[in-house]
Design a protein around this motif. Structure first.
Motif, mmCIF file in Angstrom:
data_model
loop_
_atom_site.group_PDB
_atom_site.id
_atom_site.type_symbol
_atom_site.label_atom_id
_atom_site.label_comp_id
_atom_site.label_asym_id
_atom_site.label_seq_id
_atom_site.Cartn_x
_atom_site.Cartn_y
_atom_site.Cartn_z
ATOM 1 N N ARG A 148 0.831 -1.204 0.000
ATOM 2 C CA ARG A 148 0.000 0.000 0.000
ATOM 3 C C ARG A 148 0.874 1.265 0.000
ATOM 4 N NH1 ARG A 148 -4.368 -2.247 -1.716
ATOM 5 N NH2 ARG A 148 -6.032 -2.755 -0.227
ATOM 6 N N ARG A 149 1.976 1.228 0.718
ATOM 7 C CA ARG A 149 2.849 2.399 0.756
ATOM 8 C C ARG A 149 3.596 2.584 -0.566
ATOM 9 N NH1 ARG A 149 2.563 6.468 2.875
ATOM 10 N NH2 ARG A 149 4.753 6.778 3.453
ATOM 11 N N ASN A 150 3.680 1.545 -1.368
ATOM 12 C CA ASN A 150 4.274 1.660 -2.701
ATOM 13 C C ASN A 150 3.238 2.057 -3.741
ATOM 14 O OD1 ASN A 150 6.667 1.398 -4.381
ATOM 15 N ND2 ASN A 150 5.697 -0.401 -5.298
ATOM 16 N N SER A 151 2.024 2.324 -3.292
ATOM 17 C CA SER A 151 0.921 2.638 -4.199
ATOM 18 C C SER A 151 0.820 4.135 -4.451
ATOM 19 C CB SER A 151 -0.401 2.134 -3.622
ATOM 20 O OG SER A 151 -0.402 0.737 -3.469
ATOM 21 N N THR A 152 0.254 4.463 -5.599
ATOM 22 C CA THR A 152 -0.147 5.821 -5.971
ATOM 23 C C THR A 152 -1.530 5.704 -6.589
ATOM 24 O OG1 THR A 152 0.728 5.673 -8.219
ATOM 25 C CG2 THR A 152 2.271 6.386 -6.477
ATOM 26 N N PRO A 153 -2.205 6.805 -6.892
ATOM 27 C CA PRO A 153 -3.489 6.668 -7.597
ATOM 28 C C PRO A 153 -3.384 5.851 -8.875
ATOM 29 C CG PRO A 153 -3.254 8.890 -6.751
ATOM 30 C CD PRO A 153 -1.941 8.198 -6.500
ATOM 31 N N GLU A 154 -2.226 5.924 -9.528
ATOM 32 C CA GLU A 154 -2.048 5.155 -10.763
ATOM 33 C C GLU A 154 -1.541 3.727 -10.484
ATOM 34 O OE1 GLU A 154 -0.498 8.162 -10.217
ATOM 35 O OE2 GLU A 154 -2.120 9.291 -11.204
ATOM 36 N N ARG A 155 -0.745 3.546 -9.426
ATOM 37 C CA ARG A 155 -0.158 2.252 -9.110
ATOM 38 C C ARG A 155 -0.873 1.701 -7.872
ATOM 39 N NH1 ARG A 155 5.245 2.038 -10.111
ATOM 40 N NH2 ARG A 155 5.650 3.833 -8.786
ATOM 41 N N HIS A 156 -1.832 0.792 -8.089
ATOM 42 C CA HIS A 156 -2.703 0.375 -6.982
ATOM 43 C C HIS A 156 -3.007 -1.118 -6.957
ATOM 44 C CE1 HIS A 156 -5.942 0.075 -9.946
ATOM 45 N NE2 HIS A 156 -5.455 1.197 -10.456
ATOM 46 N N ARG A 157 -2.580 -1.871 -7.955
ATOM 47 C CA ARG A 157 -2.914 -3.289 -8.036
ATOM 48 C C ARG A 157 -1.888 -4.125 -7.272
ATOM 49 N NH1 ARG A 157 -2.098 -4.261 -13.881
ATOM 50 N NH2 ARG A 157 -2.945 -6.363 -13.524
ATOM 51 N N ILE A 158 -2.380 -5.196 -6.651
ATOM 52 C CA ILE A 158 -1.522 -6.178 -5.990
ATOM 53 C C ILE A 158 -1.824 -7.539 -6.604
ATOM 54 C CG2 ILE A 158 -0.881 -7.272 -3.805
ATOM 55 C CD1 ILE A 158 -1.797 -4.726 -2.398
ATOM 56 N N ILE A 159 -0.793 -8.247 -7.010
ATOM 57 C CA ILE A 159 -0.971 -9.522 -7.708
ATOM 58 C C ILE A 159 -0.464 -10.664 -6.835
ATOM 59 C CG2 ILE A 159 -0.224 -10.910 -9.685
ATOM 60 C CD1 ILE A 159 -0.141 -8.356 -11.331
ATOM 61 N N ALA A 160 -1.258 -11.717 -6.753
ATOM 62 C CA ALA A 160 -0.877 -12.981 -6.122
ATOM 63 C C ALA A 160 -1.216 -14.099 -7.102
ATOM 64 C CB ALA A 160 -1.591 -13.158 -4.792
ATOM 65 N N LEU A 161 -1.067 -15.347 -6.682
ATOM 66 C CA LEU A 161 -1.245 -16.470 -7.607
ATOM 67 C C LEU A 161 -2.367 -17.401 -7.168
ATOM 68 C CD1 LEU A 161 2.392 -17.592 -8.486
ATOM 69 C CD2 LEU A 161 0.939 -15.878 -9.612
ATOM 70 N N ASP A 162 -2.962 -18.071 -8.142
ATOM 71 C CA ASP A 162 -3.891 -19.158 -7.844
ATOM 72 C C ASP A 162 -3.155 -20.218 -7.011
ATOM 73 O OD1 ASP A 162 -5.850 -17.926 -9.334
ATOM 74 O OD2 ASP A 162 -5.515 -19.142 -11.137
ATOM 75 N N GLY A 163 -3.837 -20.734 -5.998
ATOM 76 C CA GLY A 163 -3.238 -21.716 -5.114
ATOM 77 C C GLY A 163 -2.515 -21.108 -3.936
ATOM 78 N N ALA A 164 -2.410 -19.775 -3.895
ATOM 79 C CA ALA A 164 -1.649 -19.114 -2.837
ATOM 80 C C ALA A 164 -2.347 -19.253 -1.489
ATOM 81 C CB ALA A 164 -1.472 -17.636 -3.169
ATOM 82 N N PHE A 165 -1.546 -19.429 -0.439
ATOM 83 C CA PHE A 165 -2.027 -19.337 0.937
ATOM 84 C C PHE A 165 -1.059 -18.454 1.698
ATOM 85 C CE2 PHE A 165 -2.149 -20.442 5.398
ATOM 86 C CZ PHE A 165 -3.507 -20.415 5.660
ATOM 87 N N HIS A 166 -1.570 -17.309 2.194
ATOM 88 C CA HIS A 166 -0.714 -16.344 2.880
ATOM 89 C C HIS A 166 -1.160 -16.062 4.310
ATOM 90 C CE1 HIS A 166 1.623 -15.526 -0.716
ATOM 91 N NE2 HIS A 166 0.509 -15.385 -1.396
ATOM 92 N N GLY A 167 -2.236 -16.708 4.774
ATOM 93 C CA GLY A 167 -2.645 -16.502 6.152
ATOM 94 C C GLY A 167 -4.128 -16.229 6.277
ATOM 95 N N ARG A 168 -4.584 -16.067 7.534
ATOM 96 C CA ARG A 168 -6.016 -15.967 7.826
ATOM 97 C C ARG A 168 -6.463 -14.578 8.264
ATOM 98 N NH1 ARG A 168 -8.864 -21.029 7.088
ATOM 99 N NH2 ARG A 168 -7.358 -22.711 7.375
#
Length: 431
Positions: A148-168
């Protein structure tokens, strides 16, 4: 040894006075009695526990009824040095008797020393930093904030992968792909997209200057121990650098010598992340996690007052981390994990009914010739082995890194009979 039942009822006072002290506090009960009390006292989010465990030593644990098991799951890749490792236990006890908790208004020598050691092992460049947490999910929350801190109005997407598990937790859950985990808690934090696993063309098409971060597991553990290819990791590093996105590697399950390298991405030359999350094996069984940021720019994205934790980096947890890393380094654990893991994978591949084997070091997944993996877990327990099913046909192994070839051989030898029992049980259950 494995699978035997002793004459004891689970009390080992003469040899294990600490365990006896716990029994004084809790009262002695059979496994069935404890499970009955469990259902009345704890939330049912884990279902019914498979066993009530009361003691561990090395790669073995014992349940409340005195039965011994070879632990091939290691608390899900947590108990890197097995159970009750004498050096780690002594360090934790000594630190707790000296200084236990101090809050984040202060620091301690163990906190500073562990951060320095992690930066050294991760080959981090100058300006890199560490933030300590209590768990892997909490470390992912910190990584999500970095994105989020690397985001700007133009740069806002976060990409992960199918099958990913990163926590609850909510941010980590937004990065996790499994619908059964996500849907009961939607709406989750937005802006996260999931791409096909290990698909360079899909990644290339999705990456542009609107992406703030790409979050990857070098090996997806919950999805059945699926490694990303070296080519994919190199493409991920090149594309994120080209477009100003952060490459965040989730090494919660794969880090701390689990794969035969200190961190799994070190198998691929030239891949250095912008941030890395750790937990599980870092404390040798004691709860601790970490977010490692690489370089000055990423390390200063979150400034004073923008993030925090009460217990993270406490003296006892960081002492446990230091002790664990010391033993792993001094004992040759990386080579040992590589060699015993290769031995296990070769043996598993020769078992009738095993159709595929994957993994690195002592993080191993193998597929069966039918949907009887859950039944295999129960059949293995009956024979004195603790394993895990990550899907209907997939078994995961993540044993202590001190597992010997002789111990691994007992499981390989027992597996054909375990699978025969599992097939029969699964057939009867669907009849």
């Amino acid at each position: 040894m494995t699978g035997t039942t002793t004459a004891s009822s689970g009390r080992h006072a003469a040899q294990h006075p600490a365990g006896d002290t716990v029994e004084v506090l809790t009262g002695g009960n059979t496994g069935a009695e404890w499970l009955s009390r469990y259902s009345d006292a704890l939330m049912g989010v884990f279902g019914t526990p498979q066993r009530v465990l009361v003691r561990g030593s090395g790669c073995n644990v014992w349940d409340a009824d005195g039965k011994q098991y070879l632990d091939l799951l290691g608390g899900i890749a947590v108990n890197a040095l097995g159970h009750a490792h004498p050096f780690v236990t002594s360090v934790i006890s000594s630190q707790l008797a000296t200084l236990g908790h101090i809050s984040n208004f202060f620091t301690s020598p163990t906190q500073v020393a562990l951060a320095e050691r992690l930066l050294e092992l991760s080959r981090a460049p100058g300006g890199s930093r560490v933030f300590f947490t209590n768990s892997g999910a909490e470390a992912l929350e910190g990584a999500f904030k970095l994105a989020r801190r690397n985001s700007t109005p133009e740069r806002h997407r976060i990409i992960a992968l199918d099958g990913a598990f990163h926590g609850r937790t909510m941010g980590a859950l937004a990065l996790t792909s499994k619908k059964a985990y996500r849907e009961p808690f939607e709406p989750l934090p937005g802006g996260v997209e999931h791409l096909p696993f290990d698909d360079i063309d899909a990644l290339t098409a999705a990456m542009d200057d609107t992406v703030a971060a790409l979050v990857l597991e070098p090996i997806q553990g919950e999805a059945g121990v699926r490694p990303l290819s070296p080519e994919y990791l190199r493409a991920a590093r090149a594309l994120t650098r080209e477009h100003g996105a952060l490459l965040i590697l989730d090494e919660v399950q794969t880090g701390v010598a689990r794969t035969g390298r200190w961190f799994a991405h070190q198998w691929v030359d030239g891949v250095v992340p912008d941030a890395m999350t750790l937990a599980k094996g870092l404390g040798g069984g004691f709860p601790i996690g970490a977010l490692v940021t690489f370089g000055e720019r990423v390390s200063t994205l979150i400034s004073a007052g923008q993030h925090g934790t009460t217990f993270g980096g406490n003296p006892v947890a960081t002492a446990a981390g230091l002790a664990t890393l010391h033993v792993l380094g001094a004992s040759g654990a990386l080579r040992h994990a590589t060699d015993v893991g290769a031995y296990l994978r070769r043996g598993l591949a020769d078992v009738d009914g095993v159709v595929a084997v994957r993994g690195e070091g002592l993080l191993i997944g193998f597929d069966l010739d039918g949907d009887h993996a859950p039944a295999a877990v129960q059949a293995a327990l009956a024979e004195g082995f603790i394993i895990n099913a990550t899907g209907p046909a997939t078994i995961r192994l993540a044993p202590p890194l001190i597992l010997s070839e002789e111990q691994a051989a007992t499981f390989i030898d027992a597996l054909p009979a375990i699978l025969t029992t599992a097939r029969t049980s699964a057939t009867e259950a669907t009849a």
